[in-house]
Scaffold this motif. Structure first.
Motif, PDB file in Angstrom:
ATOM      1  N   UNK A  98       0.744  -1.321   0.107  1.00 57.10           N
ATOM      2  CA  UNK A  98      -0.107  -0.090   0.044  1.00 57.10           C
ATOM      3  C   UNK A  98       0.881   1.336  -0.035  1.00 57.10           C
ATOM      4  N   UNK A  99       1.936   1.242   0.820  1.00 58.14           N
ATOM      5  CA  UNK A  99       2.901   2.325   0.973  1.00 58.14           C
ATOM      6  C   UNK A  99       3.661   2.443  -0.370  1.00 58.14           C
ATOM      7  N   UNK A 100       4.117   1.489  -1.005  1.00 57.41           N
ATOM      8  CA  UNK A 100       4.682   1.616  -2.343  1.00 57.41           C
ATOM      9  C   UNK A 100       3.818   2.207  -3.425  1.00 57.41           C
ATOM     10  N   UNK A 101       2.429   1.507  -3.710  1.00 54.67           N
ATOM     11  CA  UNK A 101       1.401   2.009  -4.568  1.00 54.67           C
ATOM     12  C   UNK A 101       1.422   3.293  -4.388  1.00 54.67           C
ATOM     13  N   UNK A 102       1.075   3.915  -3.120  1.00 56.12           N
ATOM     14  CA  UNK A 102       0.822   5.090  -3.043  1.00 56.12           C
ATOM     15  C   UNK A 102       1.770   6.109  -3.438  1.00 56.12           C
ATOM     16  N   UNK A 103       3.016   5.748  -2.965  1.00 53.72           N
ATOM     17  CA  UNK A 103       4.081   6.651  -3.482  1.00 53.72           C
ATOM     18  C   UNK A 103       4.223   6.769  -4.921  1.00 53.72           C
ATOM     19  N   UNK A 104       4.196   5.617  -5.705  1.00 52.50           N
ATOM     20  CA  UNK A 104       4.022   5.818  -7.336  1.00 52.50           C
ATOM     21  C   UNK A 104       2.830   6.574  -7.961  1.00 52.50           C
ATOM     22  N   UNK A 105       1.758   6.460  -7.161  1.00 52.99           N
ATOM     23  CA  UNK A 105       0.518   6.994  -7.452  1.00 52.99           C
ATOM     24  C   UNK A 105       0.758   8.445  -7.355  1.00 52.99           C
ATOM     25  N   UNK A 106       1.600   9.249  -6.357  1.00 58.58           N
ATOM     26  CA  UNK A 106       1.945  10.294  -6.231  1.00 58.58           C
ATOM     27  C   UNK A 106       2.534  11.082  -7.511  1.00 58.58           C
ATOM     28  N   UNK A 107       3.306  10.343  -8.094  1.00 57.47           N
ATOM     29  CA  UNK A 107       3.988  10.673  -9.261  1.00 57.47           C
ATOM     30  C   UNK A 107       2.900  11.188 -10.405  1.00 57.47           C
ATOM     31  N   UNK A 108       1.721  10.837 -10.398  1.00 61.21           N
ATOM     32  CA  UNK A 108       0.793  11.099 -11.055  1.00 61.21           C
ATOM     33  C   UNK A 108      -0.428  11.861 -10.677  1.00 61.21           C
ATOM     34  N   UNK A 109       0.043  12.630  -9.333  1.00 68.19           N
ATOM     35  CA  UNK A 109      -0.712  13.477  -8.950  1.00 68.19           C
ATOM     36  C   UNK A 109      -2.142  12.850  -8.171  1.00 68.19           C
ATOM     37  N   UNK A 110      -2.326  11.645  -7.631  1.00 70.19           N
ATOM     38  CA  UNK A 110      -3.307  11.165  -7.518  1.00 70.19           C
ATOM     39  C   UNK A 110      -3.395  10.953  -5.635  1.00 70.19           C
ATOM     40  N   UNK A 111      -2.551  11.828  -5.283  1.00 68.86           N
ATOM     41  CA  UNK A 111      -2.521  11.375  -3.833  1.00 68.86           C
ATOM     42  C   UNK A 111      -2.450  13.067  -3.130  1.00 68.86           C
ATOM     43  N   UNK A 112      -3.359  13.257  -2.387  1.00 63.30           N
ATOM     44  CA  UNK A 112      -4.016  14.529  -1.615  1.00 63.30           C
ATOM     45  C   UNK A 112      -3.581  14.235  -0.043  1.00 63.30           C
ATOM     46  N   UNK A 113      -2.922  15.167   0.471  1.00 66.80           N
ATOM     47  CA  UNK A 113      -2.734  15.165   1.788  1.00 66.80           C
ATOM     48  C   UNK A 113      -3.688  16.274   2.630  1.00 66.80           C
ATOM     49  N   UNK A 114      -4.849  16.682   1.813  1.00 64.84           N
ATOM     50  CA  UNK A 114      -5.854  17.602   2.384  1.00 64.84           C
ATOM     51  C   UNK A 114      -6.384  17.167   3.636  1.00 64.84           C
ATOM     52  N   UNK A 115      -6.668  16.066   3.859  1.00 63.29           N
ATOM     53  CA  UNK A 115      -7.406  15.313   5.042  1.00 63.29           C
ATOM     54  C   UNK A 115      -6.388  15.433   6.194  1.00 63.29           C
ATOM     55  N   UNK A 116      -5.316  15.388   6.008  1.00 64.44           N
ATOM     56  CA  UNK A 116      -4.186  15.218   6.878  1.00 64.44           C
ATOM     57  C   UNK A 116      -4.064  16.540   7.646  1.00 64.44           C
ATOM     58  N   UNK A 117      -3.845  17.632   6.664  1.00 64.27           N
ATOM     59  CA  UNK A 117      -3.857  19.041   7.114  1.00 64.27           C
ATOM     60  C   UNK A 117      -5.095  19.564   7.925  1.00 64.27           C
TER      61      UNK A 117
END
Length: 422
Positions: free
Chosen positions: A183-202
């Motif tokens: 899951x961590x690796x897949x999320x890191x790869x997805x971040x390069x395609x702009x598919x990861x947002x940290x809005x919920x964290x902030x």
């Protein structure tokens, strides 16, 4: 320090399972990112409470049992929550928890009507009903604008491949957290395609303690209660295997009274989970492997894990980190996890006598009807609405079919049931 590291290891081994269920259910029921983050946090917190209830000898079984939210409840929770609302969902869980507590002293005797041919069929049906959830997420999430986009499919498959590679070429602790690493690796790869947002964290609070009835109060409906009682009973049967395995590993003998306390603790965990709008809880088998590998028998390690779960569950920002995982990445991991539920059902069926045509018929008809209703839910629309709890739920109708057919063909003479119970 050694006990702390062992406690962290137990936490990591169950963490992927603990966070995925609230993410799936929250997404399917239309929770916002902030609400889903809270749902993850409360689930982690309640895993700590539930585990304490089980480990503390005066209340629970006293073995190093880890309790987490059960995958078998994912589809029923989504179905009841979508159709009848959150108040009915949590009211049904609350009522089912009370019933589990009440039947706990007698269930070691009632288990006669749930031999492997029944439980194996039911778990197989549950695994099958979970797969559409996995496939919808693999495609990008049901209702998403980019649903079915090849990019989503590729990211999900890459995640699945990473999990399989880790599982194939690693050993011990790393192997036990293959899902989490994937899951961590897949999320890191997805971040390069702009598919990861940290809005919920902030947007999430740094500290927030659980609140009773955070999302809904209680409403009771018989069909939903019956459904979750069945799910609870299936979980108890699975937990029995965990209890006996840990008894063997730790060389701690358990009696029917101990097992009854274990069942009661799971019922109490379901009741508390519903009050705080969380989930039903059951014994996690993945942590059994850790106990076997590490030889951990110390209660201090388990209590340390409980404290870690309570701390992590009180920090919504930690829960919010789990919500950044793209649906397609989750879908890839779900194929492995939900497929394992189905495979575990097949494994349970592997203990029965396949030379008996009667057993084959029990499996064929119960799984067939359960799968049939799951794929064609409108087939029995001609029946009155009062029967929809039975006619439009593959898990319920499949379970009743398996129980009735087993009693018809085998009676109460099955000798393969919980041999280690005294």
């Amino acid at each position: 320090m050694k006990n702390l590291l062992l406690s962290i290891q137990h936490l990591l081994a169950m963490y992927a399972g603990a966070i995925i269920v609230p993410i799936i259910v929250g997404g399917a029921l239309g929770f916002s990112s902030k609400e889903t983050a809270y749902l993850v946090s409360i689930d982690i917190f309640m895993c700590g409470v539930a585990t304490f209830l089980q480990v503390y000898k005066k209340i629970g079984i006293g073995l190093p049992v880890v309790l987490g939210c059960t995958f078998t409840a994912v589809t029923p929770m989504i179905m009841v929550g979508s159709k009848h609302g959150l108040d009915t969902l949590y009211g049904s869980l609350f009522a089912s928890g009370i019933i589990i507590v009440l039947i706990s002293p007698f269930f070691s005797h009632l288990i006669k009507i749930f031999p492997p041919v029944v439980t194996g069929s039911v778990v197989t049906i549950i695994g099958i009903t979970l797969m559409p959830v996995a496939m919808n997420n693999l495609a990008g999430g049901q209702g998403a604008k980019d649903y079915g986009n090849s990019r989503n499919i590729i990211l999900g498959i890459v995640t699945l491949v990473i999990i399989l590679i880790i599982h194939r070429y690693s050993t011990g602790f790393i192997k036990s957290i293959a899902i989490l690493i994937g899951l961590i690796a897949g999320t890191i790869i997805s971040s390069f395609y702009g598919l990861v947002s940290f809005d919920a964290v902030s947007q999430s609070n740094m500290f927030e303690f659980p609140k009773p009835f955070r999302f809904a109060s209680f409403k009771f409906e018989i069909e939903s209660i019956i459904l979750f009682v069945i799910i609870g009973i299936v979980s108890l049967i699975e937990s029995t295997g965990v209890y006996t395995a840990l008894s063997d590993i730790t060389n701690i003998k358990i009696t029917r009274k101990d097992i009854s306390k274990g069942y009661r603790s799971e019922g109490l965990a379901i009741i508390l989970g519903s009050i705080f709008n969380a989930f039903p809880y059951t014994a996690y088998s993945q942590n059994v492997g850790l106990v076997s590998l590490s030889g951990v028998k110390s209660q201090k390690v388990m209590y340390g894990m409980v404290v870690l779960l309570l701390i992590c569950g009180s920090i919504p920002k930690i829960g919010a980190l789990a919500t950044v995982i793209p649906p397609s990445v989750l879908g890839g991991a779900m194929i492995a996890m939900f497929g394992m539920v189905m495979a575990y059902g097949v494994k349970m069926l592997g203990t029965i006598d396949f030379t008996k045509q009667d057993n084959l018929l029990i499996i064929a008809v119960s799984v067939g009807i359960g799968l049939g209703i799951t794929t064609v839910p409108k087939a029995f629309n001609g029946f009155d609405e009062e029967f929809t709890w039975l006619t439009q739920n593959g898990i319920v109708i499949g379970t009743f079919t398996a129980i009735i057919l087993n009693l018809f063909f085998n009676g109460l003479n099955d000798k393969q049931i919980v041999k280690n119970m005294k």
